[in-house]
Scaffold this motif. Structure first.
Motif, short mmCIF file in Angstrom:
data_model
loop_
_atom_site.label_atom_id
_atom_site.label_comp_id
_atom_site.label_asym_id
_atom_site.label_seq_id
_atom_site.Cartn_x
_atom_site.Cartn_y
_atom_site.Cartn_z
N THR A 229 -14.30 7.51 28.64
CA THR A 229 -13.83 6.63 29.70
C THR A 229 -14.83 5.54 30.08
O THR A 229 -14.44 4.45 30.48
N PHE A 230 -16.12 5.85 29.98
CA PHE A 230 -17.11 4.79 30.23
C PHE A 230 -16.93 3.68 29.20
O PHE A 230 -16.89 2.49 29.55
N ALA A 231 -16.81 4.05 27.95
CA ALA A 231 -16.62 3.07 26.89
C ALA A 231 -15.30 2.33 27.03
O ALA A 231 -15.21 1.12 26.80
N ASN A 232 -14.23 3.05 27.46
CA ASN A 232 -12.95 2.38 27.70
C ASN A 232 -13.08 1.32 28.79
O ASN A 232 -12.46 0.25 28.71
N GLY A 233 -13.85 1.64 29.82
CA GLY A 233 -14.07 0.66 30.88
C GLY A 233 -14.79 -0.58 30.37
O GLY A 233 -14.48 -1.70 30.78
N ILE A 234 -15.75 -0.37 29.47
CA ILE A 234 -16.44 -1.51 28.86
C ILE A 234 -15.47 -2.34 28.03
O ILE A 234 -15.48 -3.59 28.06
N THR A 235 -14.59 -1.67 27.28
CA THR A 235 -13.59 -2.39 26.50
C THR A 235 -12.72 -3.26 27.39
O THR A 235 -12.47 -4.44 27.09
N LYS A 236 -12.25 -2.71 28.51
CA LYS A 236 -11.41 -3.47 29.42
C LYS A 236 -12.19 -4.66 29.99
O LYS A 236 -11.65 -5.78 30.06
N THR A 237 -13.43 -4.44 30.36
CA THR A 237 -14.26 -5.53 30.88
C THR A 237 -14.42 -6.64 29.86
O THR A 237 -14.27 -7.83 30.18
N MET A 238 -14.69 -6.28 28.61
CA MET A 238 -14.92 -7.30 27.59
C MET A 238 -13.63 -8.03 27.23
O MET A 238 -13.64 -9.24 26.99
N MET A 262 -23.91 3.11 23.13
CA MET A 262 -24.62 4.02 22.23
C MET A 262 -25.63 4.89 22.96
O MET A 262 -26.09 5.90 22.42
N LEU A 263 -25.95 4.53 24.21
CA LEU A 263 -26.83 5.36 25.03
C LEU A 263 -26.09 6.49 25.73
O LEU A 263 -26.73 7.37 26.31
N THR A 264 -24.77 6.49 25.69
CA THR A 264 -24.02 7.49 26.43
C THR A 264 -24.04 8.84 25.70
O THR A 264 -24.18 8.91 24.47
N GLU A 265 -23.86 9.88 26.49
CA GLU A 265 -23.76 11.22 25.91
C GLU A 265 -22.45 11.40 25.14
O GLU A 265 -22.39 12.20 24.20
N ASP A 266 -21.42 10.64 25.50
CA ASP A 266 -20.18 10.71 24.75
C ASP A 266 -20.38 10.28 23.30
O ASP A 266 -19.75 10.84 22.38
N THR A 268 -23.12 10.66 21.56
CA THR A 268 -23.77 11.81 20.91
C THR A 268 -22.77 12.94 20.68
O THR A 268 -22.77 13.58 19.62
N ARG A 269 -21.90 13.17 21.65
CA ARG A 269 -20.88 14.22 21.50
C ARG A 269 -19.98 13.94 20.30
O ARG A 269 -19.60 14.85 19.56
N ALA A 270 -19.60 12.68 20.13
CA ALA A 270 -18.74 12.33 19.02
C ALA A 270 -19.44 12.59 17.68
O ALA A 270 -18.83 13.10 16.74
N TYR A 271 -20.72 12.24 17.60
CA TYR A 271 -21.47 12.48 16.36
C TYR A 271 -21.59 13.97 16.07
O TYR A 271 -21.34 14.43 14.95
N GLU A 272 -21.95 14.74 17.10
CA GLU A 272 -22.13 16.18 16.91
C GLU A 272 -20.81 16.85 16.54
O GLU A 272 -20.77 17.79 15.72
N ALA A 273 -19.71 16.39 17.12
CA ALA A 273 -18.41 16.95 16.79
C ALA A 273 -18.03 16.60 15.35
O ALA A 273 -17.45 17.44 14.63
N LYS A 279 -13.24 18.45 17.25
CA LYS A 279 -12.82 17.32 18.05
C LYS A 279 -13.76 17.14 19.23
O LYS A 279 -14.04 18.11 19.95
N PRO A 280 -14.27 15.93 19.47
CA PRO A 280 -15.17 15.74 20.59
C PRO A 280 -14.48 15.92 21.93
O PRO A 280 -13.31 15.56 22.08
N VAL A 281 -15.19 16.46 22.88
CA VAL A 281 -14.69 16.59 24.25
C VAL A 281 -15.48 15.60 25.10
O VAL A 281 -16.63 15.86 25.49
N PHE A 282 -14.89 14.46 25.36
CA PHE A 282 -15.59 13.41 26.09
C PHE A 282 -15.63 13.72 27.59
O PHE A 282 -14.72 14.33 28.14
N GLN A 283 -16.70 13.28 28.24
CA GLN A 283 -16.87 13.52 29.66
C GLN A 283 -17.11 12.23 30.46
O GLN A 283 -17.36 12.26 31.66
N GLY A 284 -17.08 11.09 29.79
CA GLY A 284 -17.19 9.83 30.51
C GLY A 284 -18.59 9.46 30.92
O GLY A 284 -18.77 8.62 31.80
N ASN A 285 -19.62 10.05 30.27
CA ASN A 285 -21.01 9.69 30.60
C ASN A 285 -21.82 9.52 29.33
O ASN A 285 -21.33 9.70 28.24
#
Length: 285
Positions: A229-238, A262-266, A268-273, A279-285
């Motif tokens: 969701t953090f990244a989605n917010g950036i997408t909407k802003t851009m 790329m600094l978000t934990e999401d 990293t979660r996507a890479y580790e998943a 499937k990654p479990v995103f938390q918006g941070n």
């Protein structure tokens, strides 16, 4: 240490707050999981807006910038219609008796609703059935995604009441959705755009059966709310900010925005998943 533990509580208190318990006065507000649904709820009049509902919607979408528990929003109308625009008796009638300062106060308030919708980081999905006219068409336009029905009728009918089509950002935003020529036709004539035509023109992302349009909009909203969701917010802003940029400026701005993501934990979660084939479990941070 959690992300919250790293942040001064005073900063969180001033910039983060839950909205699930918000008590709306002039429309319905429901939050299920991470998805909020705004329902314009005056079905006997096809859900027109009033001075009070304009102001409350503006303020609520402004508060969504600070919400911790709402990650996507659905906007719809009750009783088989989306919104018939400004209430003829409660808005149009009083406006003809006002002087310029008060009229400008009103038009700025309506424009501020669109600004707030575009500024909140949550994706907004409009579920549109039946009448979607005037300010209702603007609310649909200001949403990020639009699901409609074949029987829906969308009309930017400002010229039908003696006003210009340049209302609440329509001349800036509508051409970017459907193209300059098509936007010009809608704004000069005020004619209704049927659902199938609206999908062909790209105003609607999807056509649904009337009984399914809200459920499908909410399903997409849930999918988005479970994403990064953090990244989605950036997408909407851009998507919004790049309208006023050159290609070179946009590419540089996206480079900076993506580096932040790329600094978000999401991330990293996507890479580790991916490595774990899960499937990654995103938390918006």
């Amino acid at each position: 240490m959690s992300n919250t533990d790293r942040v001064d509580p005073a900063l969180l208190a001033g910039n983060r707050k839950p909205l699930a318990g918000y008590q709306a006065q002039h429309f319905q507000w429901q939050v299920e999981g991470k998805v909020a649904t705004v329902t314009l709820n005056r079905p006997e009049r096809k859900n027109p807006l009033t001075f009070a509902s304009y102001a409350e919607l503006r303020d609520l979408f402004g508060q969504l910038r600070y919400a911790t528990d709402v990650h996507a929003v659905v906007v719809t109308g009750a009783g088989g219609n989306f919104c018939s625009g400004g209430d003829v008796h409660e808005i149009i009638g009083p406006l003809v008796r006002l002087e310029a300062p008060e009229l400008l106060m009103f038009t700025r308030m309506t424009g501020d609703l669109v600004k707030a919708m575009r500024a909140c980081p949550q994706p907004i999905v409009a579920a549109i059935d039946g009448i979607c006219a005037g300010a209702g068409a603007i609310v649909a336009m200001a949403s990020d995604l639009r699901f409609g029905t074949a029987r829906s009728k969308t009309a930017f009918l400002f010229n039908r009441v003696g006003l210009a089509g340049c209302d609440m950002g329509a001349c800036a935003m509508l051409p970017r959705i459907v193209g300059q020529g098509r936007a010009s036709e809608l704004l000069f004539t005020g004619r209704s755009l049927g659902g199938e035509e609206a999908e062909r023109w790209g105003f609607f992302n999807r056509l649904c059966a009337p009984e399914d349009v809200l459920a499908q909009a909410q399903a997409l909203a849930r999918e988005l709310a479970e994403g990064p969701t953090f990244a989605n917010g950036i997408t909407k802003t851009m998507l919004h900010q790049e309208w006023a940029m050159t290609i070179e400026q946009a590419i540089e701005s996206e480079a900076q925005a993506q580096a932040i993501c790329m600094l978000t934990e999401d991330f990293t979660r996507a890479y580790e998943a991916f490595v774990a084939r899960s499937k990654p479990v995103f938390q918006g941070n």
